[in-house]
Design a protein around this motif. Structure first.
Motif, PDB file in Angstrom:
ATOM      1  N   ILE A  46       0.864  -1.182   0.000  1.00 18.19           N
ATOM      2  CA  ILE A  46       0.000   0.000   0.000  1.00 18.19           C
ATOM      3  C   ILE A  46       0.896   1.225   0.000  1.00 18.19           C
ATOM      4  N   ILE A  47       0.630   2.145  -0.933  1.00 22.91           N
ATOM      5  CA  ILE A  47       1.444   3.359  -1.082  1.00 22.91           C
ATOM      6  C   ILE A  47       0.547   4.576  -1.000  1.00 22.91           C
ATOM      7  N   SER A  48       0.928   5.513  -0.135  1.00 20.80           N
ATOM      8  CA  SER A  48       0.191   6.777  -0.040  1.00 20.80           C
ATOM      9  C   SER A  48       0.798   7.759  -1.038  1.00 20.80           C
ATOM     10  N   LYS A  49       0.016   8.109  -2.038  1.00 24.17           N
ATOM     11  CA  LYS A  49       0.483   9.033  -3.081  1.00 24.17           C
ATOM     12  C   LYS A  49       0.202  10.487  -2.713  1.00 24.17           C
ATOM     13  N   GLU A  50      -0.892  10.704  -1.974  1.00 21.70           N
ATOM     14  CA  GLU A  50      -1.309  12.061  -1.616  1.00 21.70           C
ATOM     15  C   GLU A  50      -2.196  11.968  -0.384  1.00 21.70           C
ATOM     16  N   GLY A  51      -1.975  12.829   0.576  1.00 20.97           N
ATOM     17  CA  GLY A  51      -2.763  12.776   1.809  1.00 20.97           C
ATOM     18  C   GLY A  51      -2.241  11.677   2.715  1.00 20.97           C
ATOM     19  N   SER A  52      -3.137  11.024   3.421  1.00 18.34           N
ATOM     20  CA  SER A  52      -2.740   9.967   4.332  1.00 18.34           C
ATOM     21  C   SER A  52      -3.811   8.886   4.372  1.00 18.34           C
ATOM     22  N   CYS A  53      -3.480   7.778   5.042  1.00 19.35           N
ATOM     23  CA  CYS A  53      -4.401   6.650   5.159  1.00 19.35           C
ATOM     24  C   CYS A  53      -4.132   5.972   6.496  1.00 19.35           C
ATOM     25  N   LYS A  54      -5.196   5.631   7.215  1.00 20.72           N
ATOM     26  CA  LYS A  54      -5.048   4.891   8.466  1.00 20.72           C
ATOM     27  C   LYS A  54      -5.049   3.402   8.150  1.00 20.72           C
ATOM     28  N   LEU A  55      -4.069   2.695   8.715  1.00 14.87           N
ATOM     29  CA  LEU A  55      -3.976   1.249   8.549  1.00 14.87           C
ATOM     30  C   LEU A  55      -4.027   0.607   9.924  1.00 14.87           C
ATOM     31  N   ALA A  56      -4.828  -0.425  10.064  1.00 13.88           N
ATOM     32  CA  ALA A  56      -4.926  -1.157  11.318  1.00 13.88           C
ATOM     33  C   ALA A  56      -4.562  -2.616  11.077  1.00 13.88           C
ATOM     34  N   THR A  57      -4.017  -3.254  12.109  1.00 16.18           N
ATOM     35  CA  THR A  57      -3.707  -4.676  12.046  1.00 16.18           C
ATOM     36  C   THR A  57      -4.356  -5.374  13.242  1.00 16.18           C
ATOM     37  N   THR A  58      -4.435  -6.694  13.138  1.00 21.13           N
ATOM     38  CA  THR A  58      -4.984  -7.504  14.222  1.00 21.13           C
ATOM     39  C   THR A  58      -4.176  -8.792  14.315  1.00 21.13           C
ATOM     40  N   TRP A  59      -4.574  -9.680  15.194  1.00 22.45           N
ATOM     41  CA  TRP A  59      -3.881 -10.952  15.399  1.00 22.45           C
ATOM     42  C   TRP A  59      -3.998 -11.829  14.171  1.00 22.45           C
ATOM     43  N   ARG A  60      -2.891 -12.280  13.634  1.00 22.44           N
ATOM     44  CA  ARG A  60      -2.947 -13.201  12.504  1.00 22.44           C
ATOM     45  C   ARG A  60      -3.282 -14.605  12.964  1.00 22.44           C
ATOM     46  N   GLU A  61      -3.011 -14.903  14.237  1.00 22.86           N
ATOM     47  CA  GLU A  61      -3.247 -16.240  14.774  1.00 22.86           C
ATOM     48  C   GLU A  61      -4.718 -16.508  15.109  1.00 22.86           C
ATOM     49  N   VAL A  62      -5.510 -15.452  15.264  1.00 21.65           N
ATOM     50  CA  VAL A  62      -6.912 -15.610  15.639  1.00 21.65           C
ATOM     51  C   VAL A  62      -7.765 -15.343  14.400  1.00 21.65           C
ATOM     52  N   LYS A  63      -8.376 -16.392  13.874  1.00 25.46           N
ATOM     53  CA  LYS A  63      -9.047 -16.333  12.576  1.00 25.46           C
ATOM     54  C   LYS A  63     -10.030 -15.176  12.425  1.00 25.46           C
ATOM     55  N   ASN A  64     -10.946 -14.994  13.322  1.00 29.87           N
ATOM     56  CA  ASN A  64     -11.970 -13.960  13.176  1.00 29.87           C
ATOM     57  C   ASN A  64     -11.784 -12.784  14.131  1.00 29.87           C
ATOM     58  N   SER A  65     -10.553 -12.513  14.512  1.00 24.03           N
ATOM     59  CA  SER A  65     -10.292 -11.423  15.451  1.00 24.03           C
ATOM     60  C   SER A  65     -10.728 -10.073  14.879  1.00 24.03           C
ATOM     61  N   ARG A  66     -11.359  -9.286  15.733  1.00 24.58           N
ATOM     62  CA  ARG A  66     -11.721  -7.918  15.374  1.00 24.58           C
ATOM     63  C   ARG A  66     -10.984  -6.934  16.268  1.00 24.58           C
ATOM     64  N   ASP A  67     -10.071  -7.460  17.107  1.00 21.51           N
ATOM     65  CA  ASP A  67      -9.278  -6.614  18.000  1.00 21.51           C
ATOM     66  C   ASP A  67      -8.186  -5.915  17.205  1.00 21.51           C
ATOM     67  N   THR A  68      -8.080  -4.623  17.362  1.00 22.41           N
ATOM     68  CA  THR A  68      -7.018  -3.877  16.702  1.00 22.41           C
ATOM     69  C   THR A  68      -5.776  -3.938  17.573  1.00 22.41           C
ATOM     70  N   THR A  69      -4.676  -4.401  16.996  1.00 18.18           N
ATOM     71  CA  THR A  69      -3.424  -4.494  17.747  1.00 18.18           C
ATOM     72  C   THR A  69      -2.485  -3.328  17.452  1.00 18.18           C
ATOM     73  N   ALA A  70      -2.682  -2.658  16.322  1.00 21.35           N
ATOM     74  CA  ALA A  70      -1.850  -1.501  15.979  1.00 21.35           C
ATOM     75  C   ALA A  70      -2.558  -0.659  14.925  1.00 21.35           C
ATOM     76  N   VAL A  71      -2.332   0.646  14.990  1.00 18.83           N
ATOM     77  CA  VAL A  71      -2.828   1.570  13.970  1.00 18.83           C
ATOM     78  C   VAL A  71      -1.676   2.491  13.604  1.00 18.83           C
ATOM     79  N   ILE A  72      -1.474   2.679  12.324  1.00 17.50           N
ATOM     80  CA  ILE A  72      -0.481   3.655  11.858  1.00 17.50           C
ATOM     81  C   ILE A  72      -1.157   4.575  10.857  1.00 17.50           C
TER      82      ILE A  72
END
Length: 102
Positions: A46-72
């Motif tokens: 993912i490349i930000s060409k103009e402006g910004s974008c929020k990206l969130a990640t979650t647990w890869r080990e938990v199949k249906n996780s909706r918990d946010t573990t990090a936001v950049i």
């Protein structure tokens, strides 16, 4: 997940050789997502060409996780690389593009 300035992308070619030719891949505009997504076989650049974008990640080990573990906040001129199996979600994207790499 790897986040850095686009000018440094060549430093990560050892992790994913497709980064060398990422411009030859088809891309799409990033859109707001309502759920986490991952690809079990391909990497996502993912490349930000103009402006910004929020990206969130979650647990890869938990199949249906909706918990946010990090936001950049991906700023103009920066990229994020998600390797196979890494979950991500995009929100409030400016002009941000996404490549799916082999």
């Amino acid at each position: 997940m790897v986040v850095d300035e686009l000018k440094n992308i060549q430093k990560y070619e050892a992790i994913l050789p497709a980064l060398k030719d990422y411009k030859s891949y088809l891309y799409s505009e990033c859109e707001d997502m309502n759920a986490f997504h991952s690809d079990s076989k391909k990497s996502t650049l993912i490349i930000s060409k103009e402006g910004s974008c929020k990206l969130a990640t979650t647990w890869r080990e938990v199949k249906n996780s909706r918990d946010t573990t990090a936001v950049i906040i991906l700023k103009e001129g920066e990229f994020a690389l998600f390797l196979p199996g890494e979950k991500y979600l995009t929100k409030n994207c400016g002009k941000t593009i996404k490549f799916v790499l082999e």
